[in-house]
Motif scaffolding. Structure first.
Motif, PDB file in Angstrom:
ATOM      1  N   GLY A  67      22.260  24.895  -4.986  1.00 44.78           N
ATOM      2  CA  GLY A  67      20.958  24.788  -4.335  1.00 44.78           C
ATOM      3  C   GLY A  67      20.819  23.576  -3.448  1.00 44.78           C
ATOM      4  N   SER A  68      21.876  22.751  -3.339  1.00 42.36           N
ATOM      5  CA  SER A  68      21.823  21.581  -2.471  1.00 42.36           C
ATOM      6  C   SER A  68      22.160  21.975  -1.038  1.00 42.36           C
ATOM      7  CB  SER A  68      22.784  20.502  -2.966  1.00 42.36           C
ATOM      8  OG  SER A  68      24.122  20.972  -2.912  1.00 42.36           O
ATOM      9  N   VAL A  69      21.894  21.059  -0.118  1.00 47.28           N
ATOM     10  CA  VAL A  69      22.049  21.336   1.308  1.00 47.28           C
ATOM     11  C   VAL A  69      22.925  20.268   1.941  1.00 47.28           C
ATOM     12  CG1 VAL A  69      20.838  21.544   3.516  1.00 47.28           C
ATOM     13  CG2 VAL A  69      19.837  22.518   1.452  1.00 47.28           C
ATOM     14  N   LEU A  70      23.897  20.708   2.719  1.00 41.73           N
ATOM     15  CA  LEU A  70      24.784  19.832   3.471  1.00 41.73           C
ATOM     16  C   LEU A  70      24.370  19.891   4.935  1.00 41.73           C
ATOM     17  CD1 LEU A  70      27.300  18.034   3.100  1.00 41.73           C
ATOM     18  CD2 LEU A  70      28.695  20.055   3.557  1.00 41.73           C
ATOM     19  N   LEU A  71      24.073  18.749   5.522  1.00 46.42           N
ATOM     20  CA  LEU A  71      23.664  18.663   6.921  1.00 46.42           C
ATOM     21  C   LEU A  71      24.828  18.102   7.738  1.00 46.42           C
ATOM     22  CD1 LEU A  71      20.112  17.218   6.274  1.00 46.42           C
ATOM     23  CD2 LEU A  71      20.649  19.522   7.049  1.00 46.42           C
ATOM     24  N   LEU A  72      25.267  18.869   8.726  1.00 47.15           N
ATOM     25  CA  LEU A  72      26.434  18.499   9.523  1.00 47.15           C
ATOM     26  C   LEU A  72      26.186  18.763  11.007  1.00 47.15           C
ATOM     27  CD1 LEU A  72      29.214  20.175   7.342  1.00 47.15           C
ATOM     28  CD2 LEU A  72      28.764  17.716   7.505  1.00 47.15           C
ATOM     29  N   PRO A  73      26.458  17.810  11.873  1.00 43.67           N
ATOM     30  CA  PRO A  73      26.408  18.089  13.317  1.00 43.67           C
ATOM     31  C   PRO A  73      27.582  18.981  13.721  1.00 43.67           C
ATOM     32  CG  PRO A  73      26.298  15.724  12.860  1.00 43.67           C
ATOM     33  CD  PRO A  73      26.737  16.395  11.605  1.00 43.67           C
ATOM     34  N   LYS A  74      27.280  20.073  14.386  1.00 43.55           N
ATOM     35  CA  LYS A  74      28.326  20.988  14.855  1.00 43.55           C
ATOM     36  C   LYS A  74      28.767  20.664  16.277  1.00 43.55           C
ATOM     37  CE  LYS A  74      28.415  25.206  13.578  1.00 43.55           C
ATOM     38  NZ  LYS A  74      28.178  26.643  13.357  1.00 43.55           N
ATOM     39  N   VAL A  75      27.949  19.896  17.002  1.00 45.89           N
ATOM     40  CA  VAL A  75      28.306  19.472  18.356  1.00 45.89           C
ATOM     41  C   VAL A  75      28.000  17.985  18.489  1.00 45.89           C
ATOM     42  CG1 VAL A  75      27.940  21.709  19.468  1.00 45.89           C
ATOM     43  CG2 VAL A  75      26.003  20.144  19.211  1.00 45.89           C
ATOM     44  N   ARG A  76      28.680  17.355  19.424  1.00 46.29           N
ATOM     45  CA  ARG A  76      28.504  15.923  19.663  1.00 46.29           C
ATOM     46  C   ARG A  76      27.567  15.707  20.841  1.00 46.29           C
ATOM     47  NH1 ARG A  76      33.313  11.962  21.869  1.00 46.29           N
ATOM     48  NH2 ARG A  76      32.399   9.958  21.291  1.00 46.29           N
ATOM     49  N   HIS A  77      26.684  14.704  20.730  1.00 44.70           N
ATOM     50  CA  HIS A  77      25.723  14.411  21.795  1.00 44.70           C
ATOM     51  C   HIS A  77      26.298  13.381  22.767  1.00 44.70           C
ATOM     52  CE1 HIS A  77      22.496  12.024  23.662  1.00 44.70           C
ATOM     53  NE2 HIS A  77      21.782  13.134  23.629  1.00 44.70           N
ATOM     54  N   LEU A  78      26.134  13.658  24.054  1.00 42.02           N
ATOM     55  CA  LEU A  78      26.415  12.690  25.110  1.00 42.02           C
ATOM     56  C   LEU A  78      25.203  12.603  26.016  1.00 42.02           C
ATOM     57  CD1 LEU A  78      30.081  13.608  26.188  1.00 42.02           C
ATOM     58  CD2 LEU A  78      29.354  11.775  24.635  1.00 42.02           C
ATOM     59  N   GLY A  79      25.008  11.460  26.656  1.00 36.98           N
ATOM     60  CA  GLY A  79      23.883  11.268  27.559  1.00 36.98           C
ATOM     61  C   GLY A  79      24.053  12.012  28.868  1.00 36.98           C
ATOM     62  N   PRO A  80      23.069  11.890  29.778  1.00 35.26           N
ATOM     63  CA  PRO A  80      23.112  12.657  31.035  1.00 35.26           C
ATOM     64  C   PRO A  80      24.285  12.296  31.937  1.00 35.26           C
ATOM     65  CG  PRO A  80      21.341  11.040  31.071  1.00 35.26           C
ATOM     66  CD  PRO A  80      21.845  11.080  29.668  1.00 35.26           C
ATOM     67  N   ASP A  81      24.855  11.109  31.773  1.00 33.43           N
ATOM     68  CA  ASP A  81      26.043  10.712  32.533  1.00 33.43           C
ATOM     69  C   ASP A  81      27.304  10.842  31.687  1.00 33.43           C
ATOM     70  OD1 ASP A  81      24.592  10.067  34.855  1.00 33.43           O
ATOM     71  OD2 ASP A  81      24.066   8.108  34.014  1.00 33.43           O
ATOM     72  N   ARG A  82      27.195  11.656  30.633  1.00 22.81           N
ATOM     73  CA  ARG A  82      28.282  11.862  29.662  1.00 22.81           C
ATOM     74  C   ARG A  82      28.636  10.575  28.916  1.00 22.81           C
ATOM     75  NH1 ARG A  82      31.092  16.892  30.461  1.00 22.81           N
ATOM     76  NH2 ARG A  82      30.392  17.968  32.350  1.00 22.81           N
ATOM     77  N   GLU A  83      27.692   9.664  28.833  1.00 17.33           N
ATOM     78  CA  GLU A  83      27.930   8.418  28.115  1.00 17.33           C
ATOM     79  C   GLU A  83      27.654   8.599  26.622  1.00 17.33           C
ATOM     80  OE1 GLU A  83      23.508   8.004  29.240  1.00 17.33           O
ATOM     81  OE2 GLU A  83      25.279   9.168  29.796  1.00 17.33           O
ATOM     82  N   ILE A  84      28.365   7.832  25.808  1.00 18.21           N
ATOM     83  CA  ILE A  84      28.141   7.841  24.368  1.00 18.21           C
ATOM     84  C   ILE A  84      26.965   6.929  24.050  1.00 18.21           C
ATOM     85  CG2 ILE A  84      29.104   7.246  22.110  1.00 18.21           C
ATOM     86  CD1 ILE A  84      31.870   7.876  23.251  1.00 18.21           C
ATOM     87  N   ILE A  85      25.970   7.466  23.377  1.00 15.28           N
ATOM     88  CA  ILE A  85      24.803   6.691  22.961  1.00 15.28           C
ATOM     89  C   ILE A  85      24.864   6.390  21.473  1.00 15.28           C
ATOM     90  CG2 ILE A  85      22.276   6.729  22.805  1.00 15.28           C
ATOM     91  CD1 ILE A  85      22.364   8.622  25.255  1.00 15.28           C
ATOM     92  N   ASP A  86      25.492   7.278  20.716  1.00 15.85           N
ATOM     93  CA  ASP A  86      25.591   7.105  19.275  1.00 15.85           C
ATOM     94  C   ASP A  86      26.270   5.778  18.939  1.00 15.85           C
ATOM     95  OD1 ASP A  86      25.259   8.028  16.609  1.00 15.85           O
ATOM     96  OD2 ASP A  86      27.388   8.545  16.548  1.00 15.85           O
ATOM     97  N   THR A  87      25.689   5.061  17.986  1.00 16.55           N
ATOM     98  CA  THR A  87      26.099   3.737  17.492  1.00 16.55           C
ATOM     99  C   THR A  87      25.815   2.616  18.488  1.00 16.55           C
ATOM    100  OG1 THR A  87      28.412   3.663  18.283  1.00 16.55           O
ATOM    101  CG2 THR A  87      28.006   4.823  16.197  1.00 16.55           C
TER     102      THR A  87
END
Length: 455
Positions: free
Chosen positions: A404-424
């Motif tokens: 009954g537990s739930v695993l939350l996982l990103p299936k795609v990676r986010h990049l900004g409008p200039d394809r820049e990495i914003i995460d971290t």
């Protein structure tokens, strides 16, 4: 996050965003993975309906499901070493046993080959029937080892009888998501107190500087003390506070009690110069249209306050951006293989034609950073305040496990409008205007003042 903070601070970050149906355990050997995560052989099922009222305890099969669910669905899986997942799982498993004085002689990681199916079989043989509490720790440790701010494991629980409880401390300056901001500097101060809560009745106010919680300081050697969060979040906490306006120091005991949660709501007011000030606490469903409705009086400009906005729906982001520009790429979602998919402004939204200033801080995370990066990257407005949280790895999908537990996982990676990495890293501002403890205590807002001077 910790119990009291989940009840009173950053509530949306602590809740499962979707409910889930029952998922039958599969004790048979695992066949080769299917391309569909909903398939029975995928190890987990997408969350689509409320979870069962009762579910079996966490078992070795639950850990198996979590292991293969990560390998089948997480966007970073192609470069993951499955041996690291199992190592992190057993490390957390044995640590939990040792804390309870229940360590097993001879329990060690088997020789692993890098083949995920063969390694799981060897790992499961070592675990045997498994210890349910230690297995829960193992899943937590395995997911934590991904070091991904949008990956987590949760066990949904029914709301407490009689309604939510907490101390009422609903925000603190150095809290970023589920932890203290590693980039934070002293002091740590209260940013929000729920009306009528134990903290409010004890005279705790926004701007009060927290010197200690249960004797523990928020910073050690100038660095954020992560254990402080656990102390501040405990059901009964002794806090030492300093009032910035007077310098008065006092120590009070807070015990959790009934609190009233208000649903997220868009608020607005008119500032001098016919400037609309709109505060958006989260990109919840309908948030974009609520903001647009607040701007129906045709102001000359808008200050959009996203400070403390923990995120929400990417669809609300593109819809709200559509009120300020058309035909723009707002961000990219990148799958493990293949081309990144651009997200674009919702051009069905009529343009407002307003000048825009966005207020951000370290509490602006996830979808809030998506919006802020799109504003900055497309030249739609000016950012004022402080750098955003850097917590935007990718939108998380929810998967159900057999307990009954739930695993939350990103299936795609986010990049900004200039394809820049914003995460971290976060989104930088154009004008630095942090909110201090004294500002909160005296009712000043340097962010709004700077925004008005720019407009």
């Amino acid at each position: 996050m910790i119990r009291t903070l989940c009840a009173a601070v950053l509530v949306t970050a602590c809740s499962v965003s979707a409910a889930a149906p029952a998922f039958a355990a599969d004790p048979s050997p695992r066949p080769k993975p299917s391309s569909s995560p909903a398939a029975p052989d995928g190890g987990c099922a997408p969350v689509t309906a409320p979870p069962p009222e009762s579910a079996p305890p966490t078992s070795v099969n639950t850990l198996r499901q979590a292991y293969f669910c990560v390998l089948d669905n997480y966007y970073g899986a192609p470069v993951l070493d499955s041996r690291e997942l199992l190592k992190n799982a057993l490390a957390a498993y044995t640590q939990d046993l040792m804390r309870r004085g229940a360590d097993r002689p001879g329990l060690q990681l088997p020789a692993l080959t890098g083949d995920r199916d063969t390694d799981w079989a060897a790992f499961a043989k070592v675990l045997g029937t498994g210890d349910p509490a230690a297995l829960r720790a193992a899943i937590t440790g395995m997911v934590a080892g991904l070091h991904d701010n949008h990956a987590r494991w949760e066990r949904p629980s029914p709301p407490p009888e009689g309604g939510p409880v907490g101390t009422g401390i609903a925000g603190a300056s150095a809290v970023r998501g589920r932890e203290l901001d590693p980039a934070a500097r002293p002091p740590l101060f209260i940013t929000r107190v729920l009306p009528g809560s134990p903290a409010a009745k004890a005279g705790v106010r926004p701007g009060d500087i927290v010197l200690k919680a249960n004797g523990m300081p928020p910073f050690v050697g100038g660095r954020a003390n992560q254990s402080f969060i656990e102390a501040l979040a405990s059901g009964t906490v002794r806090v030492t506070l300093k009032r910035p306006t007077t310098g008065r120091i006092r120590t009070i005991d807070l015990k959790e009690g009934p609190i009233t949660r208000q649903p997220p709501a868009v608020t607005s007011k008119t500032l001098p110069g016919d400037v609309a000030y709109v505060q958006l606490p989260g990109f919840h469903e309908g948030a974009a249209d609520q903001v647009i409705a607040k701007l129906g009086g045709e102001p000359k400009a808008v200050i959009l306050d996203l400070r403390g906005n923990g995120g929400g729906s990417p669809r609300e982001v593109t819809r709200l951006l559509g009120a300020f520009a058309h035909g723009k790429v707002t961000s990219y979602f990148c799958p493990p293989k293949g081309e990144c998919v651009p997200n674009r402004t919702d051009d069905s939204v009529p343009l407002l034609g307003l000048r825009l200033v966005v207020l951000t801080d370290r509490g602006c995370a996830s979808a809030c950073e998506d919006f802020s990066a799109a504003v900055r990257g497309n030249g739609l407005g000016t950012l004022v305040g402080t750098r955003t949280a850097g917590a935007v790895s990718g939108p998380a999908a929810a998967f159900l496990l057999d307990d009954g537990s739930v695993l939350l996982l990103p299936k795609v990676r986010h990049l900004g409008p200039d394809r820049e990495i914003i995460d971290t890293i976060g989104v930088p501002v154009d004008h630095h205007a942090p909110l201090t403890a004294l500002d909160l205590a005296t009712g000043r807002d340097p962010g709004v003042s700077k925004a008005l001077s720019l407009l």
